[in-house]
Design an enzyme around this catalytic site. Sequence first.
Site, PDB file in Angstrom:
ATOM      1  N   HIS A 115       8.325   2.250  -2.361  1.00  0.00           N
ATOM      2  CA  HIS A 115       7.435   1.195  -1.643  1.00  0.00           C
ATOM      3  C   HIS A 115       8.122   0.823  -0.009  1.00  0.00           C
ATOM      4  O   HIS A 115       7.683   0.463   1.314  1.00  0.00           O
ATOM      5  CB  HIS A 115       6.728   0.452  -2.555  1.00  0.00           C
ATOM      6  CG  HIS A 115       5.264   1.761  -3.634  1.00  0.00           C
ATOM      7  ND1 HIS A 115       5.796   1.712  -4.209  1.00  0.00           N
ATOM      8  CD2 HIS A 115       4.008   1.523  -2.847  1.00  0.00           C
ATOM      9  CE1 HIS A 115       4.558   1.850  -4.744  1.00  0.00           C
ATOM     10  NE2 HIS A 115       3.094   2.110  -4.115  1.00  0.00           N
ATOM     11  N   ALA A 157      -4.486   4.150  -1.232  1.00  0.00           N
ATOM     12  CA  ALA A 157      -5.325   4.340  -2.424  1.00  0.00           C
ATOM     13  C   ALA A 157      -6.909   3.817  -2.477  1.00  0.00           C
ATOM     14  O   ALA A 157      -6.784   3.952  -3.858  1.00  0.00           O
ATOM     15  CB  ALA A 157      -3.548   4.969  -3.217  1.00  0.00           C
ATOM     16  N   ASP A 193       2.213  -3.926  -8.790  1.00  0.00           N
ATOM     17  CA  ASP A 193       1.013  -2.891  -8.357  1.00  0.00           C
ATOM     18  C   ASP A 193       0.762  -1.609  -8.964  1.00  0.00           C
ATOM     19  O   ASP A 193       1.391  -0.965  -8.374  1.00  0.00           O
ATOM     20  CB  ASP A 193       1.704  -2.718  -6.814  1.00  0.00           C
ATOM     21  CG  ASP A 193       0.418  -1.621  -6.124  1.00  0.00           C
ATOM     22  OD1 ASP A 193      -1.009  -2.238  -6.923  1.00  0.00           O
ATOM     23  OD2 ASP A 193       0.249  -1.934  -4.573  1.00  0.00           O
TER      24      ASP A 193
END
Lengths: 368, 368
Positions: free
Chosen positions: A241, A132, A264
């Site tokens: 994740h 990303a 994150d």
Amino acid sequence: MLLTNAHVISPGLDLPNASVLIEGGKIAEIANHSSGDLDLGGKMLLPGFIDIHSHGADGADTCDASSESLEHIARTKLKEGVTTWLPTTLTQPQERLVEIVQTVADWADSAPLAVPGIHLEGPFINREQAGAQNPEFVRPPDLNELRELHQIFPLLILSLAPEMPGALNLIREASAMGITPSAAHTKADYATVMAASGYGLKHLTHFGNAMTGLHHREIGVVGAGLLEDCLRLELIADGIHLAPEMLELIFARVLRENIMLITDSVSSSWQPDGDSTLGGLDVEIKDGVARLKDNGALAGSTLRYQHGLRLVQEITGEPLSELVATTSWNQARSLGLPDVGRIEPGYRADLVVLSADFEVERTFVRGE
Amino acid sequence: MLLTNAHVISPGLDLPNASVLIEGGKIAEIANHSSGDLDLGGKMLLPGFIDIHSHGADGADTCDASSESLEHIARTKLKEGVTTWLPTTLTQPQERLVEIVQTVADWADSAPLAVPGIHLEGPFINREQAGAQNPEFVRPPDLNELRELHQIFPLLILSLAPEMPGALNLIREASAMGITPSAAHTKADYATVMAASGYGLKHLTHFGNAMTGLHHREIGVVGAGLLEDCLRLELIADGIHLAPEMLELIFARVLRENIMLITDSVSSSWQPDGDSTLGGLDVEIKDGVARLKDNGALAGSTLRYQHGLRLVQEITGEPLSELVATTSWNQARSLGLPDVGRIEPGYRADLVVLSADFEVERTFVRGE
């Protein structure tokens, strides 16, 4: 200030019914006084969380280059029990990064939590593993750029792809400047990541994600993280994740002192589902999971720090006095942050009060 | 017979200058007599290797269904220090498997090494992970076929894909019959392999090869093997089927008692490079590596047992008294083979004499 009736949990320490005396922003004494200034009702008192990888929260992003955004992120992170935060940048144009780092520098002294430095994620990554990160702004390792940013405000972590031309040299120079190099958005193989480790690479950024996976004939960066005791791992413990079984595997097989929980988190954390952006890329949040609209890649997380610890505790069933090293002490040791990460006399009174179901009831920064 | 001046190495035992008294095919005493029948000159004396997965050697294959082939393989395996061998079949037509198992049954009593049973690899595997198994003969799990074969001669290991319809039931029935089920040539995910483990699955066949790899969001069969202490791993320690770093990772992170070295050797072992066949498929041997001509898939190994131990010792640097569990004792324990796998009074005098560079100098079966 005297906190009483606290269930004090710190690395190697588990004291129900303890009292904590705070003087001058530091922990002065741990005892068992029965009356004081604040009765915590037996709730858990942990070292404040140290989030070394968080881009933003609740609509605000570090890359906004705005002190209002930074302040809003910081206040939101406090609600997650975070008492030390490294504002984390995205892959952005050079002049924009200067602006962002300058904004952090101007704001940090007045921040409501500790901001000892910046985590620079990108721009020196591998475009083919951009995830990303905006591939448009990816560029080759550039020592001058790194120096310029570091002079404005301390960079504490540099997330880069060690296989890029010049990366090993940058890793060596960054180490010499006191910056911790971390492998990120990388297609490096095992040999390359270990060579980089010889040059000073110490961390693996959001372990498992955007890095070479484990194959039984080339164990990749994931294999290096599972095998090598000289590498510390950032883990996003949201169960998305990294699969719960992967978290279980890591906690079962990797040295505990090498595990560091991160969020994150991005600006869409603490926000309802819907549309968002990240570093100029369109993002959709659905069921709390942020993905690029373009290719479906995970776009940071909406994890709140305390819930990562809760998930890890559920998965491993290990005592919190073991697990809290992964939420503050390991980070403090790795980055050389003094006086934080433990509840012991002399340490800073950065503390979080958690309910039995791991919701944050209160956060103290320097006893406030 | 009294062996003197032996460097005795057995799980947990390392005795230089020892003597071993053999009586009636068993080890009677370990002492330090200075003169006896045979002076080993200080060379290493280990428990004979137990190769639970080997198809053939030096031009001969178990699937030849010929007692001459079996005899030739057995004598070649003796040159590798192997004292217990499970003839291992390939995916073959039903009538052919009957013939092969019958041939082993007729020959086993006269074999020059111990043949306590057969390792049936296939035919109940996943065609999409056939590797060097002939996909033409892959078929769904069939309890009647398994029973028929097991009545002819004991099957000790059944390598199958647990995700195939009916496989879980077959695993349960096989367990009840005393057969150890092992996941092989499989596309199972983590959850499926763990469900199978509840049904009695105990081993993972040639770990890493022809199975679902580790991904950080689905850890697969490889992840299960790295994580779960209830699974034992067959390892081909040739440095090709598993990278040296993968071997290092496994030895560093997996319980030692769950590691079993195998060769997975095929008829092209002990042979010069050139053309060969395996289960009806064309194979080319180049630089000692056997691959299908068709798709380049690894087609078994040409590894000699002793060299697997040597590589593991080089990689891990661990004492042989730790490592020898992986060449015999763990296999004996897992399969319930009595009286083998250690050098201790009462155990069978199945022994191998190794030079300092791990070449086999002599192999004893029942002291002969």
